[in-house]
Design an enzyme around this catalytic site. Sequence first.
Site, PDB file in Angstrom:
ATOM      1  N   PHE A 195      49.684  45.164  47.382  1.00 43.58           N
ATOM      2  CA  PHE A 195      49.561  44.244  46.251  1.00 43.58           C
ATOM      3  C   PHE A 195      49.461  44.969  44.905  1.00 43.58           C
ATOM      4  CE2 PHE A 195      45.215  44.939  47.839  1.00 43.58           C
ATOM      5  CZ  PHE A 195      44.518  45.261  46.669  1.00 43.58           C
ATOM      6  N   THR A 208      36.551  37.765  45.962  1.00 43.44           N
ATOM      7  CA  THR A 208      37.936  38.001  45.528  1.00 43.44           C
ATOM      8  C   THR A 208      38.871  36.831  45.858  1.00 43.44           C
ATOM      9  OG1 THR A 208      37.549  40.355  45.915  1.00 43.44           O
ATOM     10  CG2 THR A 208      39.848  39.647  45.668  1.00 43.44           C
ATOM     11  N   ARG A 217      29.447  39.770  38.998  1.00 37.56           N
ATOM     12  CA  ARG A 217      30.197  39.658  40.269  1.00 37.56           C
ATOM     13  C   ARG A 217      29.776  38.377  41.004  1.00 37.56           C
ATOM     14  NH1 ARG A 217      34.425  43.229  41.589  1.00 37.56           N
ATOM     15  NH2 ARG A 217      33.739  43.224  43.760  1.00 37.56           N
ATOM     16  N   LYS A 250      41.869  37.290  33.048  1.00 34.00           N
ATOM     17  CA  LYS A 250      43.233  37.671  33.423  1.00 34.00           C
ATOM     18  C   LYS A 250      44.251  36.676  32.833  1.00 34.00           C
ATOM     19  CE  LYS A 250      41.578  39.786  37.728  1.00 34.00           C
ATOM     20  NZ  LYS A 250      41.790  39.886  39.203  1.00 34.00           N
ATOM     21  N   ARG A 268      35.551  31.750  40.256  1.00 28.42           N
ATOM     22  CA  ARG A 268      36.733  31.700  41.135  1.00 28.42           C
ATOM     23  C   ARG A 268      36.671  30.485  42.069  1.00 28.42           C
ATOM     24  NH1 ARG A 268      36.485  38.200  42.447  1.00 28.42           N
ATOM     25  NH2 ARG A 268      37.806  38.934  40.721  1.00 28.42           N
ATOM     26  N   GLU A 298      35.847  51.849  33.059  1.00 26.15           N
ATOM     27  CA  GLU A 298      36.703  50.741  32.619  1.00 26.15           C
ATOM     28  C   GLU A 298      36.449  50.383  31.142  1.00 26.15           C
ATOM     29  OE1 GLU A 298      35.824  47.703  35.506  1.00 26.15           O
ATOM     30  OE2 GLU A 298      36.790  48.825  37.134  1.00 26.15           O
ATOM     31  N   HIS A 311      38.168  39.613  36.136  1.00 23.73           N
ATOM     32  CA  HIS A 311      37.786  40.914  36.710  1.00 23.73           C
ATOM     33  C   HIS A 311      36.376  41.228  36.243  1.00 23.73           C
ATOM     34  CE1 HIS A 311      37.741  45.208  37.615  1.00 23.73           C
ATOM     35  NE2 HIS A 311      37.154  45.348  36.435  1.00 23.73           N
ATOM     36  N   ASN A 324      42.913  35.227  40.324  1.00 23.14           N
ATOM     37  CA  ASN A 324      41.527  34.745  40.438  1.00 23.14           C
ATOM     38  C   ASN A 324      40.746  34.791  39.112  1.00 23.14           C
ATOM     39  OD1 ASN A 324      41.186  37.481  40.263  1.00 23.14           O
ATOM     40  ND2 ASN A 324      40.528  37.759  42.382  1.00 23.14           N
ATOM     41  N   TYR A 331      43.322  50.019  37.557  1.00 28.84           N
ATOM     42  CA  TYR A 331      43.356  49.660  38.981  1.00 28.84           C
ATOM     43  C   TYR A 331      43.703  50.854  39.869  1.00 28.84           C
ATOM     44  CZ  TYR A 331      42.813  44.597  38.206  1.00 28.84           C
ATOM     45  OH  TYR A 331      42.327  43.338  37.896  1.00 28.84           O
TER      46      TYR A 331
HETATM   47  P1  DAT Z   1      37.878  42.214  42.840  1.00 24.05           P
HETATM   48  O1  DAT Z   1      38.694  41.753  41.664  1.00 24.05           O
HETATM   49  O2  DAT Z   1      37.139  41.075  43.476  1.00 24.05           O
HETATM   50  O3  DAT Z   1      36.997  43.410  42.526  1.00 24.05           O
HETATM   51  P2  DAT Z   1      39.630  44.088  44.212  1.00 24.05           P
HETATM   52  O4  DAT Z   1      39.136  45.132  43.268  1.00 24.05           O
HETATM   53  O5  DAT Z   1      39.519  44.379  45.687  1.00 24.05           O
HETATM   54  O6  DAT Z   1      38.916  42.684  43.954  1.00 24.05           O
HETATM   55  O7  DAT Z   1      41.170  43.782  43.923  1.00 24.05           O
HETATM   56  C1  DAT Z   1      41.652  43.688  42.602  1.00 24.05           C
HETATM   57  C2  DAT Z   1      42.493  42.442  42.481  1.00 24.05           C
HETATM   58  O8  DAT Z   1      43.670  42.565  43.318  1.00 24.05           O
HETATM   59  C3  DAT Z   1      41.803  41.180  42.993  1.00 24.05           C
HETATM   60  O9  DAT Z   1      41.019  40.567  41.991  1.00 24.05           O
HETATM   61  C4  DAT Z   1      42.942  40.330  43.427  1.00 24.05           C
HETATM   62  C5  DAT Z   1      43.965  41.320  43.956  1.00 24.05           C
HETATM   63  N1  DAT Z   1      43.855  41.531  45.420  1.00 24.05           N
HETATM   64  C6  DAT Z   1      42.848  42.166  46.075  1.00 24.05           C
HETATM   65  N2  DAT Z   1      43.068  42.213  47.404  1.00 24.05           N
HETATM   66  C7  DAT Z   1      44.260  41.593  47.599  1.00 24.05           C
HETATM   67  C8  DAT Z   1      45.040  41.294  48.773  1.00 24.05           C
HETATM   68  N3  DAT Z   1      44.664  41.679  49.989  1.00 24.05           N
HETATM   69  N4  DAT Z   1      46.191  40.628  48.585  1.00 24.05           N
HETATM   70  C9  DAT Z   1      46.616  40.241  47.359  1.00 24.05           C
HETATM   71  N5  DAT Z   1      45.926  40.488  46.224  1.00 24.05           N
HETATM   72  C10 DAT Z   1      44.768  41.144  46.335  1.00 24.05           C
HETATM   73 MG    MG Z   2      37.570  45.332  41.982  1.00 25.62          MG
END
Ligand code: DAT
Ligand code: MG
Length: 141
Positions: free
Chosen positions: A61, A95, A89, A13, A106, A134, A123, A120, A53
Site C-alpha cells: 500500500f 487504522t 491516537r 489527510k 475514524r 515528523e 494521521h 481514514n 511514511y
Molecule cells: P496509522 O495511520 O493508524 O498509524 P499505519 O501507520 O500502519 O496506520 O499506516 C499508515 C496509513 O497507511 C494508514 O493510516 C492507512 C494506510 N494503511 C495501513 N495499513 C494498510 C493496509 N494493510 N492496506 C491499505 N492501507 C493501509
Molecule cells: Mg502510523
Amino acid sequence: MPVSKERTLILVKPDGVRRGLVGEVISRVERKGYVVTALRMLNADRATLEKHYEEHQGKPFFEPLVEFMMSGPIVAMIAEGERVIEGFRSLAGVTDPTVAAPGSIRGDLARDQGTKVVQNIVHGSDSVASAEREIAIFFGK
Ligand code: DAT
Ligand code: MG
C-alpha cells in the site's frame, strides 16, 4: 517544558480536507483539552511523503498511500499536552475505519472506500521519536 508534556504531529489527510472536516478534527482535539500550537495547509510533495511514511516503504500500500496523500491539500498541525501522542491516537481510532470505535474520528467519519490504501481522515504520530521526526519534516526543527 515539563517532561510529561508532549507534542504530536496531526495531519488532516486529503479525504478529510475534501470533505470539509478540518474544523471537526481541530474541534475534537481542542475539546479534549489539547492545544494546537502550529498549523499549516500544504500540498505535500513526494519526497516529503516518502520521508514521512518511510517505515512503510516496500509494503503493497506504500505507493497508493503516497499517491493518495498527494491527491489534494492536507493540513498539518502540532498539538501539545500531557500524553497527547497516545491521546490523539485514541481520538483518531484504529487504522481500519470500518471497525474503528464509534465516537472516534475514524469510527464516526470514515469507512472502507474499496481503494488500495485505507482512507481514514487523519494521521497521528505513534511515539515520542516519531513525533519529533515528523514535526521536523512538516515544520522544521
Ligand atoms: P496509522 O495511520 O493508524 O498509524 P499505519 O501507520 O500502519 O496506520 O499506516 C499508515 C496509513 O497507511 C494508514 O493510516 C492507512 C494506510 N494503511 C495501513 N495499513 C494498510 C493496509 N494493510 N492496506 C491499505 N492501507 C493501509
Ligand atoms: Mg502510523
